[in-house]
Design a protein around this motif. Structure first.
Motif, PDB file in Angstrom:
ATOM      1  N   VAL A   1       0.775  -1.207   0.000  1.00  0.00           N
ATOM      2  CA  VAL A   1      -0.031   0.017  -0.027  1.00  0.00           C
ATOM      3  C   VAL A   1       0.835   1.157   0.068  1.00  0.00           C
ATOM      4  CG1 VAL A   1      -1.812   1.294   1.417  1.00  0.00           C
ATOM      5  CG2 VAL A   1      -1.946  -1.149   1.347  1.00  0.00           C
ATOM      6  N   ALA A   2       1.997   1.134   0.949  1.00  0.00           N
ATOM      7  CA  ALA A   2       2.751   2.476   1.006  1.00  0.00           C
ATOM      8  C   ALA A   2       3.575   2.611  -0.340  1.00  0.00           C
ATOM      9  CB  ALA A   2       3.632   2.279   2.037  1.00  0.00           C
ATOM     10  N   ASP A   3       4.023   1.667  -0.946  1.00  0.00           N
ATOM     11  CA  ASP A   3       4.859   1.842  -2.179  1.00  0.00           C
ATOM     12  C   ASP A   3       3.883   2.316  -3.415  1.00  0.00           C
ATOM     13  OD1 ASP A   3       7.127   0.871  -1.078  1.00  0.00           O
ATOM     14  OD2 ASP A   3       6.898  -1.318  -1.829  1.00  0.00           O
ATOM     15  N   ARG A   4       2.886   1.720  -3.336  1.00  0.00           N
ATOM     16  CA  ARG A   4       1.789   2.199  -4.413  1.00  0.00           C
ATOM     17  C   ARG A   4       1.443   3.480  -4.162  1.00  0.00           C
ATOM     18  NH1 ARG A   4      -3.207   1.395  -3.601  1.00  0.00           N
ATOM     19  NH2 ARG A   4      -3.130  -0.686  -2.661  1.00  0.00           N
ATOM     20  N   ARG A   5       1.376   4.194  -3.039  1.00  0.00           N
ATOM     21  CA  ARG A   5       0.948   5.489  -2.751  1.00  0.00           C
ATOM     22  C   ARG A   5       2.213   6.441  -2.498  1.00  0.00           C
ATOM     23  NH1 ARG A   5      -4.244   6.568  -1.172  1.00  0.00           N
ATOM     24  NH2 ARG A   5      -5.915   5.213  -1.330  1.00  0.00           N
ATOM     25  N   HIS A   6       3.130   5.731  -2.964  1.00  0.00           N
ATOM     26  CA  HIS A   6       4.370   6.723  -2.627  1.00  0.00           C
ATOM     27  C   HIS A   6       4.591   7.433  -1.185  1.00  0.00           C
ATOM     28  CE1 HIS A   6       5.079   6.025  -6.763  1.00  0.00           C
ATOM     29  NE2 HIS A   6       3.874   6.468  -7.078  1.00  0.00           N
ATOM     30  N   LEU A   7       4.084   6.476  -0.052  1.00  0.00           N
ATOM     31  CA  LEU A   7       4.364   6.977   1.094  1.00  0.00           C
ATOM     32  C   LEU A   7       5.484   6.406   1.679  1.00  0.00           C
ATOM     33  CD1 LEU A   7       0.537   6.248   2.197  1.00  0.00           C
ATOM     34  CD2 LEU A   7       1.550   8.675   1.565  1.00  0.00           C
ATOM     35  N   GLY A   8       6.313   7.381   2.782  1.00  0.00           N
ATOM     36  CA  GLY A   8       7.410   6.820   3.476  1.00  0.00           C
ATOM     37  C   GLY A   8       6.632   5.913   4.500  1.00  0.00           C
ATOM     38  N   LEU A   9       7.499   4.834   4.947  1.00  0.00           N
ATOM     39  CA  LEU A   9       6.851   3.901   5.784  1.00  0.00           C
ATOM     40  C   LEU A   9       7.868   3.308   6.983  1.00  0.00           C
ATOM     41  CD1 LEU A   9       4.495   1.830   6.532  1.00  0.00           C
ATOM     42  CD2 LEU A   9       5.723   0.244   4.893  1.00  0.00           C
ATOM     43  N   GLN A  10       7.375   3.341   8.229  1.00  0.00           N
ATOM     44  CA  GLN A  10       8.052   2.960   9.253  1.00  0.00           C
ATOM     45  C   GLN A  10       7.201   1.779  10.140  1.00  0.00           C
ATOM     46  OE1 GLN A  10      11.445   3.949  10.261  1.00  0.00           O
ATOM     47  NE2 GLN A  10      11.697   2.355  11.548  1.00  0.00           N
ATOM     48  N   VAL A  11       7.364   0.481  10.171  1.00  0.00           N
ATOM     49  CA  VAL A  11       6.730  -0.169  10.613  1.00  0.00           C
ATOM     50  C   VAL A  11       7.174  -0.920  12.074  1.00  0.00           C
ATOM     51  CG1 VAL A  11       5.058  -2.581  10.978  1.00  0.00           C
ATOM     52  CG2 VAL A  11       5.377  -0.976   9.020  1.00  0.00           C
ATOM     53  N   THR A  12       6.834  -0.696  13.152  1.00  0.00           N
ATOM     54  CA  THR A  12       7.714  -1.243  14.546  1.00  0.00           C
ATOM     55  C   THR A  12       6.663  -2.288  15.163  1.00  0.00           C
ATOM     56  OG1 THR A  12       8.483   0.874  14.550  1.00  0.00           O
ATOM     57  CG2 THR A  12       8.874  -0.763  16.397  1.00  0.00           C
ATOM     58  N   GLN A  13       7.095  -3.331  15.575  1.00  0.00           N
ATOM     59  CA  GLN A  13       6.235  -4.189  16.389  1.00  0.00           C
ATOM     60  C   GLN A  13       6.510  -3.892  17.951  1.00  0.00           C
ATOM     61  OE1 GLN A  13       6.133  -8.420  15.397  1.00  0.00           O
ATOM     62  NE2 GLN A  13       5.215  -9.035  17.182  1.00  0.00           N
ATOM     63  N   THR A  14       5.515  -3.313  18.606  1.00  0.00           N
ATOM     64  CA  THR A  14       5.701  -2.853  19.845  1.00  0.00           C
ATOM     65  C   THR A  14       5.378  -3.575  20.897  1.00  0.00           C
ATOM     66  OG1 THR A  14       3.869  -1.642  19.664  1.00  0.00           O
ATOM     67  CG2 THR A  14       5.687  -0.258  19.054  1.00  0.00           C
ATOM     68  N   ARG A  15       4.776  -4.635  20.747  1.00  0.00           N
ATOM     69  CA  ARG A  15       4.431  -5.549  21.823  1.00  0.00           C
ATOM     70  C   ARG A  15       4.239  -7.118  20.903  1.00  0.00           C
ATOM     71  NH1 ARG A  15       0.770  -4.737  26.184  1.00  0.00           N
ATOM     72  NH2 ARG A  15      -0.156  -6.633  26.794  1.00  0.00           N
ATOM     73  N   ASN A  16       4.817  -8.138  21.694  1.00  0.00           N
ATOM     74  CA  ASN A  16       4.532  -9.309  21.200  1.00  0.00           C
ATOM     75  C   ASN A  16       4.734 -10.226  22.380  1.00  0.00           C
ATOM     76  OD1 ASN A  16       5.149 -11.981  19.806  1.00  0.00           O
ATOM     77  ND2 ASN A  16       7.268 -11.478  19.552  1.00  0.00           N
ATOM     78  N   VAL A  17       3.391 -10.629  22.827  1.00  0.00           N
ATOM     79  CA  VAL A  17       3.348 -11.477  23.945  1.00  0.00           C
ATOM     80  C   VAL A  17       2.723 -12.865  23.677  1.00  0.00           C
ATOM     81  CG1 VAL A  17       1.673 -11.896  26.160  1.00  0.00           C
ATOM     82  CG2 VAL A  17       2.624  -9.648  25.380  1.00  0.00           C
ATOM     83  N   ALA A  18       3.701 -13.854  23.950  1.00  0.00           N
ATOM     84  CA  ALA A  18       3.109 -15.252  23.444  1.00  0.00           C
ATOM     85  C   ALA A  18       1.840 -15.568  23.955  1.00  0.00           C
ATOM     86  CB  ALA A  18       4.252 -16.211  23.836  1.00  0.00           C
ATOM     87  N   THR A  19       0.982 -16.560  23.358  1.00  0.00           N
ATOM     88  CA  THR A  19       0.133 -17.442  23.769  1.00  0.00           C
ATOM     89  C   THR A  19       0.191 -18.078  25.132  1.00  0.00           C
ATOM     90  OG1 THR A  19      -0.996 -17.452  21.753  1.00  0.00           O
ATOM     91  CG2 THR A  19      -1.898 -19.056  23.307  1.00  0.00           C
ATOM     92  N   THR A  20      -0.800 -17.999  25.831  1.00  0.00           N
ATOM     93  CA  THR A  20      -0.795 -19.012  27.334  1.00  0.00           C
ATOM     94  C   THR A  20      -1.431 -20.063  27.131  1.00  0.00           C
ATOM     95  OG1 THR A  20      -0.129 -16.842  28.825  1.00  0.00           O
ATOM     96  CG2 THR A  20      -0.820 -18.884  29.754  1.00  0.00           C
TER      97      THR A  20
END
Ligand code: ZN
Length: 418
Positions: free
Chosen positions: A318-337
């Motif tokens: 989506v970002a490429d097609r729209r010529h948007l700069g992009l930064q994706v950060t995974q801010t949380r990753n909690v495992a299944t209990t």
């Protein structure tokens, strides 16, 4: 043996729920935060009930109220044997319902009372735990009470501050406890046979399936993706449509893409965007910079990780097609209990014994059981709640369902192998 009539148990549970629900920081709505004066009053009431039920009552450094019913060996002065822990929480969100957390504590007391009133000793001890920090409303952290009991309390949490600048350390001292006693709150893994928690479902599955009770298979793992889109701000009247780099239009596409992919997973993954932040928003300006946060949950870690990977690549497209700069950060990753299979089977048998169909479902919300899984095998039983509504004053579980839940919990304890 004391009464196992679900109707009586349900009526008693409701009276206790209503009494707890009246203890609030505000006159016309329920708000009860960790280590507040209301927490103190609710803990006192819970302690009174535990004593009346015939349990030995103590409190740990984080204010968790503990009601103990000794094992047969312990009562005879021999080896203490293992413990079965039964818990939930008595803190609430702001403008809360009465049942979230509180029902699990009330049910634990009524179940333990069933044995204590009859003088029935089990091969294992029962410890009913009323935690105070599940919702994470006061401090920017959750589960500190259950972390202390599971031995996973993090020292750094003592420096966390509430909205008034009071640290957790200060709050503990004001509550009349000593942070130095926190390590003593922990059980050791070899003395605990399991932790079980009864909780309202907070979702509509049981109601849709017309079942009062369900067995929880796992507490969903969770990922947050923070997505930053950099476009170009411009005049809403003068920049031609084909020449725009609209960050908000890109964000909208991403929100719908996440929704579409989660729908296609057929219930395995849920994805939600609840926060979209536009920098310098204005009616007549094309949004140049937008941040959105995607909350992704699943009862299966491989399914969640796969979803995150596929979503990230869709976002890039989506970002490429729209010529948007992009930064994706995974801010949380909690495992299944995962809930322990033997405990799931024990709850299934107990539900069947009370006349229900033991439906199995994953929990989308986090619970104290998440922290307790670091200590011992865990399991949960869900109780149907009206409309699946929770964190809302409209939250409701019927006395009939609550009575069946307590009866099933008693059956579970009778069949439990420590
Ligand atoms: Zn809860």
């Amino acid at each position: 043996m004391a009464d196992l009539d679900p109707r009586t148990l349900g009526e008693r549970a409701e009276r206790m729920i209503l009494a707890l629900g009246a203890i609030s920081a505000e006159p016309r709505r329920l708000t009860r935060q960790f280590l507040s004066p209301e927490h103190r009053r609710a803990a006192d009431l819970v302690g009174t009930w535990m004593k009346a039920a015939g349990l030995d009552v103590t409190e740990d450094a984080l204010g968790t109220v503990r009601g103990h019913w000794a094992s047969a060996g312990e009562a005879a002065g021999r080896n203490t044997g293992k413990r079965l822990l039964i818990g939930s929480h008595i803190d609430t969100v702001i403008d809360a319902g009465f049942y979230d957390g509180n029902l699990g504590v009330v049910a634990g007391i009524l179940a333990a009372e069933h044995f204590a009133k009859a003088g029935k000793r089990l091969p294992f001890a029962l410890d009913v735990l009323a935690f105070g920090d599940e919702e994470g409303v006061r401090f920017p952290a959750t589960l500190n009470s259950s972390r202390a009991v599971s031995g996973e309390f993090r020292e750094a949490a003592l420096d966390l501050k509430d909205a008034d600048g009071v640290t957790l350390r200060e709050a503990i001292l004001r509550y009349g406890k000593d942070p130095a006693d926190i390590p003593a709150a922990a059980f050791s893994p070899d003395e605990v046979a399991g932790y079980v928690e009864l909780h309202i479902e907070q979702g509509p599955v049981l109601e849709n399936r017309n079942q009062p009770l369900g067995v929880v298979t796992a507490i969903a793992g969770q990922s947050y993706l923070s997505v930053e889109l950099m476009g170009e701000a411009g005049h809403a009247g003068t920049v031609p449509m084909m020449m725009r780099r609209d960050a908000l239009a890109g964000a909208a596409e991403i929100v719908l893409q996440a929704e579409r992919m989660a729908r296609d997973s057929r219930g395995e993954v849920v994805a939600t965007v609840g926060v979209v932040t536009i920098s310098a928003p204005a009616t007549n300006v094309i949004a140049g910079h937008v941040v959105l946060i995607i909350d992704i949950r699943s009862g299966s870690d491989p399914a969640r990780h796969d979803f995150v990977d596929r979503l990230k690549s869709a976002i890039r497209t989506v970002a490429d097609r729209r010529h948007l700069g992009l930064q994706v950060t995974q801010t949380r990753n909690v495992a299944t209990t995962p809930c322990t299979a033997a405990i799931q089977d024990g709850f299934a048998a107990a539900i069947a014994a009370t006349g229900g169909e033991p439906l199995r479902l994953a929990s989308g919300a986090g619970h104290d059981a998440t922290a307790m899984a670091r200590l011992c095998p865990v399991g949960m039983m869900f109780v149907r709640c009206r409309g699946g509504v929770s964190h809302n004053p409209a939250e409701y579980a019927s006395p009939g369902d609550m009575g069946l839940a307590v009866a099933a919990l008693i059956r579970f304890i009778e069949g439990f192998k420590a």
